[in-house]
Design an enzyme around this catalytic site. Structure first.
Site, PDB file in Angstrom:
ATOM      1  N   ASP A 153       9.572  -9.550   8.536  1.00 30.74           N
ATOM      2  CA  ASP A 153       8.739  -9.518   9.735  1.00 30.74           C
ATOM      3  C   ASP A 153       7.549  -8.592   9.529  1.00 30.74           C
ATOM      4  OD1 ASP A 153      10.412 -11.243  11.028  1.00 30.74           O
ATOM      5  OD2 ASP A 153      11.520  -9.677  12.100  1.00 30.74           O
ATOM      6  N   LYS A 154       6.507  -8.830  10.281  1.00 31.91           N
ATOM      7  CA  LYS A 154       5.289  -8.023  10.198  1.00 31.91           C
ATOM      8  C   LYS A 154       5.578  -6.540  10.352  1.00 31.91           C
ATOM      9  CE  LYS A 154       0.961  -7.249  12.746  1.00 31.91           C
ATOM     10  NZ  LYS A 154       0.112  -7.726  13.870  1.00 31.91           N
TER      11      LYS A 154
END
Length: 377
Positions: A153-154
């Site tokens: 995930d970012k």
């Protein structure tokens, strides 16, 4: 509308906190008649440039926070914004300085916070965009682009595996799909889970949250419920996916804990959902899953805010404290051994541990060492 040669220093724009125009200034100029104002179009480009300049001046006028934690939080926010604006060559060079392993088949980087892996709406730059440049930095101008083997995930930091050849990337992806890769994460949680070690085995499904802000989230879809003290099986959603997470408390205080998480399955946002909705211990800085009905900054207790030196109004800038610290790959070839990859947590993670009175295990990482790879935040 303004006549040629007429300056309008009082022009301001209304809407989104900015102003549209000052009639007093407009009519106080003798040459700026209503007829002249109606005859010429407003220079939109100059107006936009002026507004940008005013906005930049307002930013520079903001006093720098004296609190060291708030100062580091602001620096991290600016760093993540810069990652989206830098030239791909600059980003690729920064990633090359964070390499933790490299051989003829694989390149392993320590993914920084706030950098998306794939493109999408609103994404200006991502890791997949700079893989051709990174390959040339490592292997010269004739090098073929690297390939992604999995994703993070970012907001998640840590171990990320890339492959030189597409066939090797597919091989690693198959290992992930068949759950042959051992993944371990560190997470700082709000509150301490009870019991301090166990397995969360609750399916996960994506649903629409019916709050003031309509949005979609992953949530639990239990197969059982309690009815008069008895466990009763319920009919789960057809879209629910099996999700299993092992967890263990490594260190704890009254209000927070450092957990080692080992996802057995790989469902979207699995760790965040299991921690928040399964154990009622959301990950520090998780502004999406700390509340089901709202999309709002995570609400922290007075004790945690005091230890972190933050005000609740600044909590929205607190980063997600979830770090992929270890990944073990089976041997890709018969004559090779399994590969265990370690990544040290970023600086903000280590600082939060110290302020919350949590200890980082010395067997894997030393708290006295530099907290981050060069270029990581």
């Amino acid at each position: 509308m303004v006549a040629p040669g007429c300056s309008v220093p009082g022009l301001w724009v209304r809407g989104f906190g900015q102003c549209l125009g000052s009639l007093f200034t407009l009519f106080s100029k003798p040459l700026c008649s209503a007829a002249a104002a109606a005859s010429q179009p407003l220079d939109a480009q100059r107006l936009a440039e002026r507004l940008r300049a005013q906005k930049q001046q307002q930013k520079t006028k903001e006093p720098a926070p004296t609190n060291p934690v708030q100062r580091r939080v602001r620096e991290l926010v600016r760093f993540t914004e810069q990652l989206q604006r830098v030239h791909p060559n600059v980003l690729a060079k920064a990633l090359s300085r964070g390499i933790v392993h490299q051989d003829k088949e694989l390149v392993v980087i320590n993914k920084p916070y706030g950098l998306p892996v794939h493109g999408g709406p609103g994404v200006k730059l991502c890791i997949s965009d700079v893989l051709p440049v990174l390959a040339k930095i490592l292997h010269g101008p004739k090098a073929k682009p690297l390939h992604l083997c999995h994703r993070l995930d970012k907001e998640t930091t840590g171990v990320m595996v890339l492959a030189w050849e597409k066939e090797v990337a597919h091989q690693v992806q198959e290992l992930f799909r068949t759950r042959q890769v051992t993944k371990k994460y560190w997470a700082i949680t709000v509150r301490v889970p009870v019991p301090e070690a166990g397995v969360v085995d609750i399916p996960i499904v994506e649903k629409e949250a019916q709050g003031q802000q309509h949005h979609h989230k992953m949530t639990l879809s239990p197969s059982y419920r309690m009815d008069d003290g008895k466990m009763v099986r319920v009919r789960s959603s057809r879209n629910a996916q099996l999700a299993v997470t092992q967890y263990q408390v490594l260190s704890s205080s009254l209000s927070a804990a450092l957990l080692e998480l080992q996802p057995i399955t790989g469902i979207k946002h699995q760790l965040r959902v299991h921690m928040s909705f399964g154990l009622d211990c959301p990950i520090l800085g998780d502004h999406k899953y700390s509340d089901w009905n709202r999309l709002a900054p995570q609400k922290l207790s007075a004790g945690i805010l005091k230890k972190l030196g933050l005000q609740q109004s600044k909590a929205r800038h607190l980063p997600l404290h979830l770090h992929a610290c270890q990944l073990t790959l089976p041997a890709l070839q018969p004559q090779k051994e399994e590969l265990t990859l370690l990544c040290r947590p970023p600086r903000y993670f280590v600082n939060s541990l110290r302020r919350l009175g949590l200890k980082m295990p010395s067997r894997d990482h030393s708290a006295d060492e530099e907290a981050a790879q060069p270029g990581a935040q």
